[in-house]
Structures are given as structure tokens and as C-alpha cells.
Design a protein around this motif. Structure first.
Motif, short mmCIF file in Angstrom:
data_model
loop_
_atom_site.label_atom_id
_atom_site.label_comp_id
_atom_site.label_asym_id
_atom_site.label_seq_id
_atom_site.Cartn_x
_atom_site.Cartn_y
_atom_site.Cartn_z
N GLY A 7 0.86 -1.30 0.01
CA GLY A 7 -0.12 0.00 0.03
C GLY A 7 0.75 1.17 0.13
N ILE A 8 1.84 1.27 0.78
CA ILE A 8 2.69 2.42 0.83
C ILE A 8 3.53 2.68 -0.43
CG2 ILE A 8 4.83 3.36 1.91
CD1 ILE A 8 4.08 1.69 4.36
N GLU A 9 3.97 1.67 -1.18
CA GLU A 9 4.46 1.77 -2.49
C GLU A 9 3.59 2.14 -3.57
OE1 GLU A 9 7.67 1.84 -3.29
OE2 GLU A 9 7.96 1.58 -1.11
N ALA A 10 2.18 1.61 -3.45
CA ALA A 10 1.22 2.17 -4.51
C ALA A 10 1.09 3.74 -4.25
CB ALA A 10 0.13 1.39 -4.15
N LEU A 11 0.85 4.09 -3.00
CA LEU A 11 0.46 5.43 -2.81
C LEU A 11 1.78 6.22 -3.25
CD1 LEU A 11 -0.85 7.77 -1.32
CD2 LEU A 11 -0.07 7.08 0.86
N THR A 12 3.03 5.75 -2.86
CA THR A 12 4.17 6.77 -3.25
C THR A 12 4.25 6.93 -4.72
OG1 THR A 12 5.15 6.08 -1.24
CG2 THR A 12 6.77 6.98 -2.96
N ASP A 13 3.86 5.83 -5.55
CA ASP A 13 3.98 5.93 -6.96
C ASP A 13 2.89 6.44 -7.57
OD1 ASP A 13 6.28 3.96 -6.73
OD2 ASP A 13 5.02 2.36 -7.34
N PHE A 14 1.80 6.65 -6.98
CA PHE A 14 0.73 7.52 -7.60
C PHE A 14 0.99 8.93 -7.25
CE2 PHE A 14 -3.19 9.87 -6.56
CZ PHE A 14 -3.84 9.90 -7.74
N THR A 15 1.37 9.36 -6.03
CA THR A 15 1.84 10.69 -5.61
C THR A 15 2.78 11.19 -6.83
OG1 THR A 15 1.44 10.38 -3.36
CG2 THR A 15 2.58 12.08 -3.88
N ALA A 16 3.91 10.50 -6.98
CA ALA A 16 4.89 10.73 -7.79
C ALA A 16 4.27 11.11 -9.26
CB ALA A 16 6.08 9.94 -8.01
N GLN A 17 3.51 10.15 -9.67
CA GLN A 17 2.81 10.30 -11.04
C GLN A 17 2.07 11.47 -11.13
OE1 GLN A 17 3.95 8.84 -13.98
NE2 GLN A 17 2.51 10.12 -14.90
N ALA A 18 1.08 11.76 -10.14
CA ALA A 18 0.22 12.91 -10.04
C ALA A 18 0.91 14.05 -10.28
CB ALA A 18 -0.64 12.64 -9.00
N LEU A 19 2.00 14.29 -9.28
CA LEU A 19 2.99 15.37 -9.19
C LEU A 19 3.47 15.85 -10.84
CD1 LEU A 19 4.92 15.14 -5.97
CD2 LEU A 19 2.77 16.54 -6.32
N GLN A 20 3.79 14.82 -11.48
CA GLN A 20 4.28 14.92 -12.82
C GLN A 20 2.90 15.55 -13.68
OE1 GLN A 20 7.52 14.74 -14.04
NE2 GLN A 20 6.43 16.02 -15.76
N VAL A 21 1.88 14.84 -13.54
CA VAL A 21 0.67 15.38 -14.24
C VAL A 21 0.38 16.73 -13.93
CG1 VAL A 21 -1.84 14.92 -14.45
CG2 VAL A 21 -0.37 13.01 -14.45
N ALA A 22 0.40 17.15 -12.81
CA ALA A 22 0.25 18.36 -12.39
C ALA A 22 0.97 19.31 -13.00
CB ALA A 22 -0.05 18.55 -10.66
N GLU A 23 2.49 19.11 -12.94
CA GLU A 23 3.35 19.92 -13.34
C GLU A 23 3.10 20.01 -15.13
OE1 GLU A 23 7.91 19.74 -14.72
OE2 GLU A 23 7.44 19.02 -12.44
N ASP A 24 2.73 18.81 -15.74
CA ASP A 24 2.50 18.94 -17.14
C ASP A 24 1.25 19.97 -17.49
OD1 ASP A 24 4.62 17.05 -17.52
OD2 ASP A 24 3.29 15.46 -17.67
N LYS A 25 0.34 20.05 -16.44
CA LYS A 25 -1.03 20.61 -16.61
C LYS A 25 -0.90 22.22 -16.24
CE LYS A 25 -2.95 17.26 -18.72
NZ LYS A 25 -3.26 17.17 -20.24
N GLY A 26 0.29 22.50 -15.74
CA GLY A 26 0.66 23.70 -15.35
C GLY A 26 0.13 24.38 -13.99
N CYS A 27 0.11 23.33 -13.23
CA CYS A 27 -0.56 23.68 -11.84
C CYS A 27 0.65 24.59 -10.91
CB CYS A 27 -0.89 22.53 -10.97
SG CYS A 27 -2.31 21.58 -11.68
N GLU A 28 -0.04 25.69 -10.37
CA GLU A 28 0.88 26.61 -9.79
C GLU A 28 1.08 26.11 -8.12
OE1 GLU A 28 -0.55 30.57 -8.88
OE2 GLU A 28 -1.44 30.08 -10.79
N GLU A 29 -0.16 25.35 -7.59
CA GLU A 29 -0.06 24.96 -6.40
C GLU A 29 -0.80 23.48 -6.22
OE1 GLU A 29 -1.26 26.67 -1.83
OE2 GLU A 29 -1.34 28.05 -3.63
N ILE A 30 -0.27 22.72 -5.39
CA ILE A 30 -1.00 21.36 -5.07
C ILE A 30 -1.54 21.54 -3.51
CG2 ILE A 30 -0.47 18.91 -4.77
CD1 ILE A 30 -0.35 19.73 -7.74
N LEU A 31 -2.88 21.11 -3.51
CA LEU A 31 -3.47 20.95 -2.12
C LEU A 31 -3.60 19.51 -1.94
CD1 LEU A 31 -6.26 23.63 -2.52
CD2 LEU A 31 -3.95 23.99 -1.82
#
Length: 315
Positions: free
Chosen positions: A56-80
Motif C-alpha cells: 500500500g505504501i509503495e502504491a501510494l508513493t508511486d501514485f503521488t509521484a505520477q500525480a505530481l508529474q501530471v500536475a506539472e504537465d498541466k501547469g498547476c501553480e499549487e498542489i493541495l
């Protein structure tokens, strides 16, 4: 501004990218999600009982890393970023969040059950507006049930109960086919838990409007005849108690394959449908509600709205 809202729920990890500014409804721009099912990645027994497993920890970590990349690609200036009951109630919550931070650089805030209920209430209030009068709100998640009520934007009462659909499926239905005794025992447990604190909501007076959020409520409403999501968020959708009562015995008797063919039901959540239906029925019955209107806004929107309110004050 473009915000990324990273919601680590008991069932799903969801990044919602929105364009938001004060005085306007948050406009969804992109959605990325994965079925993490953290509520089912808790160690069942032994010295680490109740802890999120390594898987579960690895799944959460991998998802978070991928989500941050998506947020960067989409131009997010802040993450909540926030987590709800699966992380909140785990025996190793601090270690899980520190691992994610070390690997990804992202801090994730753990919302209390009361804050989860409060923010969901804010979203529902903004959706329906002041014309809804005194409002009661119910939200069935994977790990918990949130209840809130009041006449303002901040609820008069807000609390959380360990009655999430995934949690109940794991603790009561993990041993195979569901029999009548198991359903009856679960029904009694749910109703006892909700009724214990029902006076919090009942003593402030009957609601003028009762609403529900979450995938569980949306699926149940769809089964009972509500419009499909393809018709858009502005179409009114209602879950009637009488219809739900007729459906529950049918749902109990159906195999997973048949449940997955019902409208609005995803194959990954069929095992949660009966527990969720029992919780929904109990909420309406105990609080004397003939129906619940489904609100398309929920916790994520509440987090966004509160952030915008804070920016308006600071500005």
C-alpha cells in the motif's frame, strides 16, 4: 489560478486539476486517478495490525509521484494534497506520509473526520445555495461516513463514523458469500453506530434539504433510476428511501458479475455496494428522510473553496 487537488482516499487516489478564482465555480480541467484501495491494504493481524502494508505504501508513493508529474504537465501553480480515513486511522500514518515526502517531496495533510465533514458541507452548501435552508449532508467514503448539518456555510454539527463501504466490506464480507445473518448483524451494527450520535443533528431541527455525496451514493441513485453522469452535473438526481429498500435484498442476492452490470457500478467496487446501501438506508431511516438529493460537489471542491476564501481574505 490553476490548482491541483490531490485527494488520497480510502478507495482511490485522485488528482483533480481545476481553474479557480474567487466568485466563480471551480472549473475542472483534468482528472487523473488510480484505484489505490488503501482501506484494503491494512495489515489484518500481528504486531503491525492496522498499519498500511508495504504494498500500500509503495502504491501510494508511486501514485503521488505520477500525480505530481501530471500536475506539472498541466501547469498547476499549487498542489493541495490531503488524505482521509485510510491514512488517518492507520497505525503507521506518520511513517507512511514521511516515506511519501522523502520519495516525492510532497507533504500530504491528514484531514480529521470533523474537517472532512465540514469541508464537504461547505461544498454542498455552495452548490445548493442559501435557498436550501437548513441543510443535512451525508458522505459515505471507503473508510468512513461523514455527517454534517446547519443553516450557515459552516455546519453547526459535523462528525465522522467508521462506517465506510470498503471498511465494512473488509471486516464483514471478506470470508465469502454473504448470508442473511451476516447482513442482519451488519445492519444492526451500522444503525447502532449512527443512532448513538444522531441527536447531534436531530436537536438542531429537521433539515429543509438533505443531500448526499460520494461514489457510493451516486451509484445507488443510478441503480434506483437517477440520470447517468453523461447528462451532466446540473441534472437533479435523487436517491429515494423506498426504492433503495426494494433494491437491497436484490443486491444481497446478486453475484459480483451481475452487480458490475448495474448502471453506475464499477467492477472494482461491487463488494462495497451492499455495505454502502445499508449505511445509506440507515442514514435516511434514522434521520427521518424520505430521499437524499445527490450533490456533484464534495470534499475536493470544499478544499478548493476554502483555499479561495483564504486567498480572498489575504488579498
Amino acid at each position: 489560478m490553476r490548482l491541483g487537488v490531490l485527494d488520497i482516499g480510502s478507495n482511490t487516489g485522485h488528482l483533480l486539476v481545476v481553474d479557480a478564482h474567487g466568485g466563480a465555480a471551480p472549473l475542472p480541467a483534468y482528472s487523473y486517478k488510480e484505484p489505490l484501495r488503501l482501506a484494503e491494504h491494512l495489515v489484518p493481524a500481528g504486531p503491525d495490525e492496522g498499519a498500511v502494508s508495504e504494498t500500500g505504501i509503495e502504491a501510494l508513493t508511486d501514485f503521488t509521484a505520477q500525480a505530481l508529474q501530471v500536475a506539472e504537465d498541466k501547469g498547476c501553480e499549487e498542489i493541495l494534497a490531503f488524505a482521509t480515513s485510510a491514512v488517518r486511522d492507520s497505525a503507521n500514518a506518520d511513517a507512511v506520509l514521511e516515506h511519501v515526502h522523502e520519495r516525492t517531496g510532497q507533504r500530504i495533510e491528514v484531514l480529521s473526520g470533523e474537517d472532512e465533514a465540514r469541508l464537504t458541507f461547505l461544498a454542498v452548501r455552495r452548490w445548493f445555495g442559501w435557498s436550501a435552508g437548513r441543510l443535512a449532508v451525508f458522505d459515505i467514503g471507503g473508510g468512513s461516513l461523514e455527517i454534517a448539518g446547519g443553516a450557515d456555510e459552516a455546519p453547526d454539527v459535523a462528525w465522522s463514523l467508521p462506517l465506510g463501504a470498503a471498511r465494512l466490506a473488509r471486516t464483514h464480507f471478506a470470508r465469502g458469500p454473504v448470508d442473511e445473518d451476516t447482513v442482519r448483524a451488519l445492519r444492526k451494527e451500522i444503525r447502532t453506530e449512527i443512532a448513538r450520535d444522531a441527536g447531534h443533528l436531530l436537536r438542531i431541527g429537521p433539515p429543509d434539504h438533505a443531500a448526499a455525496t460520494s461514489k457510493t451514493f451516486r451509484s445507488l441513485a443510478r441503480i434506483c433510476g437517477a440520470a447517468p453522469s453523461s447528462e451532466g452535473p446540473l441534472v437533479p438526481r435523487v436517491l429515494p428511501l423506498a426504492d433503495l429498500r426494494e433494491w437491497i435484498p436484490k443486491l444481497v442476492d446478486m453475484e459480483d458479475e451481475a452487480l458490475a452490470e448495474l448502471p453506475g457500478v464499477s467492477a472494482s467496487r461491487t463488494h462495497q455496494l451492499v455495505p454502502g446501501a445499508l449505511v445509506a438506508e440507515a442514514c435516511m431511516d434514522i434521520f427521518g428522510l424520505e430521499a437524499l438529493e445527490i450533490c456533484p460537489w464534495a470534499l475536493r471542491e470544499g478544499v478548493i473553496l476554502e483555499k479561495l476564501d483564504q486567498l480572498s481574505v489575504l488579498g
